[in-house]
Design an enzyme around this catalytic site. Structure first.
Site, short mmCIF file in Angstrom:
data_model
loop_
_atom_site.label_atom_id
_atom_site.label_comp_id
_atom_site.label_asym_id
_atom_site.label_seq_id
_atom_site.Cartn_x
_atom_site.Cartn_y
_atom_site.Cartn_z
N HIS A 171 -55.23 108.07 31.65
CA HIS A 171 -56.31 108.24 30.64
C HIS A 171 -57.59 108.33 30.86
CE1 HIS A 171 -52.72 106.90 28.11
NE2 HIS A 171 -53.34 107.44 27.30
N ASP B 194 -46.19 111.80 27.63
CA ASP B 194 -45.26 110.62 27.94
C ASP B 194 -43.87 111.52 27.84
OD1 ASP B 194 -46.24 108.14 28.09
OD2 ASP B 194 -46.92 108.10 26.16
N GLU C 33 -42.09 111.63 21.70
CA GLU C 33 -42.55 111.53 23.09
C GLU C 33 -41.63 110.71 23.84
OE1 GLU C 33 -46.32 109.19 23.38
OE2 GLU C 33 -45.76 108.03 21.82
N CYS D 138 -49.49 117.15 20.47
CA CYS D 138 -50.84 116.50 20.74
C CYS D 138 -51.30 116.21 22.33
CB CYS D 138 -51.22 115.41 19.75
SG CYS D 138 -49.84 114.09 20.02
C1 PEP Z 1 -48.86 111.59 24.91
O1 PEP Z 1 -48.05 110.81 25.42
O2 PEP Z 1 -48.65 112.94 24.89
C2 PEP Z 1 -49.93 111.19 24.20
C3 PEP Z 1 -50.64 112.09 23.41
O3 PEP Z 1 -50.16 109.99 23.93
P1 PEP Z 1 -50.90 109.24 25.11
O4 PEP Z 1 -51.37 110.24 26.20
O5 PEP Z 1 -52.21 108.41 24.38
O6 PEP Z 1 -50.02 108.40 25.64
MG MG Z 2 -47.98 108.90 24.64
#
Ligand code: PEP
Ligand code: MG
Length: 537
Positions: free
Chosen positions: A187, A450, A426, A497
């Site tokens: 993140h 994910d 995901e 996303c």
């Molecule tokens: C993902 O897992 O692709 C996602 C958009 O969520 P995060 O990156 O916040 O886990």
């Molecule tokens: Mg995710």
């Protein structure tokens, strides 16, 4: 002049001073001291410095997030002035001849235990605060440096950065990130992309760099410490041409995201915070495709109230003035930890008690958030999206809870809008049953970060595995196609996303697959718009 290399996370050039961000040691060593009076004075000086920092943080927070949210810093400075707390530290130093760090850590732990065992919920919650103030003082005593009070824009250099740490930083003062640890899909890496600032990981960083001038070259993957005049001029030139390139993209503002053959895609932005809205508007996103709401929780020392959340969601909905805003419900757990959730330490946190699993187990937390989102939906076009779904049963359970929240709002006459409800795809399970899931929801948004981690069995946090983390793997691309096809069969839309949505090498492929929406970091909106407008698909 010295050059160190690392793995590129976001390109671009940053020139500025280094700020070495150091964490407080988690294990405090007990040391014998000989001069008790001098040690007590050392503690007193550190305490005064902590109180000054807290006052500055309070002033800043009042301006940025209002008086109510700023009060915590005032509470912390009062706690540091508490006689019982200070007597305990003094007594430990003098009776046991121990160093201040140890005396503060012991006092912090003892007081936190006392608070945690109280019946009153308010006092129980103060356990975290007493630990927090103790860590602040220990940080000052041991020379660790936080990045919540920067005076000039800097390049942050750190061993590692957790989302709960980056969330505290003043983003307007960050030119770039360089870390030793962390992975390309963590993140912190996502944050750097959201902020469109250069970032490197896997760099052999040194604490002596603190305060030195440096060039962070996110294109070449280097950090140059104390560059000579010639190198500095070269990079100033590079930075200038980068800015000129950006200027060219600015011409695409206000233009449609449509390919040469007339294929239109909804190009939305990912955000983690209301402070990202400026970048969303500047880059002309058609909406927000992923609001990572857990950052509201990470910023706080305790559960954010319905009112606090409502304000944030309403601000986003109003700022986007009618454009779509997709709020993802709480995705806490794994690398996103907030102490007050009291989550157990797990062997496999990415596959553990997280996201929707917490919300369905502790529905009171979930309902507070849903109420805040539904209330905010009266002020714009708001959709809700649920993370980490693996079964149809989970979706049905969620819909019952959402209906209960709506009924409660109806009973008290609180208005809400027409809210689309979708899910993140995901997990491989969600992909495989996407035909059934499509009958239950209004849309799909594919979380490739994910999905790649679970499909390829690769921990996205582990930088050693970055070279195996192949998001272009045929398995992932086939899954995306399968999800899009299953969505369309049921007449719903499907977007991406995850970070893969911003991968320019795949834009053509996504157009061919019929992906309806891409939600990317704000800085990638215009480059992708250009790629789509240039495409013949
Ligand atoms: C993902 O897992 O692709 C996602 C958009 O969520 P995060 O990156 O916040 O886990
Ligand atoms: Mg995710």
């Amino acid at each position: 002049m010295e050059t160190y290399s690392g793995k590129k996370i976001f390109s671009g050039v940053a020139i500025g001073r280094i700020f070495h961000y150091a964490k407080v040691e988690s294990i405090i060593s007990r040391k014998k001291i000989t001069d008790v009076a001098a040690e007590i004075q050392r503690y007193e000086q550190a305490k005064e410095k902590a109180i000054t920092q807290l006052k500055a943080l309070y002033e800043k927070a009042v301006k940025e997030v209002g008086e109510l949210n700023a009060q915590i810093f005032e509470v912390h400075s009062m706690m540091l002035g508490d006689d019982d707390y200070n007597d305990s530290v003094h007594n430990l130093i003098s009776s046991q001849s121990v160093n201040s760090e140890y005396a503060v850590a012991m006092t912090g732990d003892n007081f936190a235990d006392i608070f945690a065992n109280m019946d009153d919920e308010y006092f129980k919650a103060r356990a975290i605060d007493v630990k927090d103030i103790s860590e602040r003082v220990i940080g000052i005593l041991s020379g660790a440096k936080g990045a919540d009070n920067l005076s000039e824009p800097v390049i942050i250099v750190a061993d590692d950065l957790a989302p709960s740490e980056t969330v505290q930083m003043d983003k307007s003062k960050i030119l770039g990130f360089v870390t030793r640890l962390g992975s390309a899909n963590s993140h912190t890496a996502i944050l750097a992309r959201t902020m469109s600032i250069p970032a490197l990981i896997g760099v052999d960083i040194k604490s002596e760099w603190n305060g030195k001038m440096a060039i962070l070259d996110g294109v070449g993957g280097n950090i140059i410490i104390e560059p000579d005049e010639e190198t500095l001029r070269l990079y100033e030139g590079k930075k200038k041409s980068e800015e000129e390139q950006k200027e060219l993209l600015v011409q695409l503002i206000g233009k449609d995201t449509v390919s040469k053959s007339g294929h239109k895609i909804n190009l939305y932005a990912n955000i983690g915070n209301v402070t990202d809205l400026g970048a969303v508007l500047k880059n002309d996103a058609a909406g927000i495709g992923l609001f990572r709401s857990e950052f509201i929780y990470l910023e706080k020392e305790d559960f954010p109230t319905e009112e606090e959340q409502f304000k944030a969601y309403k601000q986003v909905a109003e700022t986007m003035s009618g454009k779509k805003v997709i709020i993802r419900t709480l995705d806490i757990g794994a690398d996103k930890q907030a102490e007050y959730f009291n989550l157990d330490k797990e062997d496999n946190p990415a596959m553990g008690y997280r996201a929707i699993r917490i919300c369905l187990t502790q529905p009171e937390i979930f309902k507070t958030q849903l109420r805040a989102i539904f209330r905010a939906s009266a002020f714009g076009t708001v959709s809700i999206m649920y993370p980490m779904i693996t079964s149809v049963e989970e979706v049905r359970e969620i819909k019952i809870i959402a209906d209960e929240v709506k009924a409660e709002l109806d009973n008290v006459g609180i208005p809400y809008g027409d809210v689309e409800q979708g899910i993140m795809i995901e997990t491989p399970a969600a992909v495989m049953i996407s035909d059934e899931l499509a009958k239950e929801v209004d849309f799909f948004s594919i979380g490739t970060n994910d999905l790649t981690q679970y499909t390829l069995a690769i921990d996205r946090q582990n930088s050693k595995l970055d070279r195996f983390y192949n998001a272009h793997h045929t398995a992932i691309l086939r899954m995306i196609k399968m999800v899009v096809d299953n969505a369309h069969k049921e007449g719903i839309w499907a977007g991406i996303c995850g970070e893969l949505g911003a991968d320019l090498e795949l834009t053509e492929e996504f157009l061919k697959m019929g992906v309806d929406e891409l939600s990317v970091s704000p800085g990638m909106i215009l480059p992708i718009r250009k790629a789509i407008r240039d495409s013949i698909n």
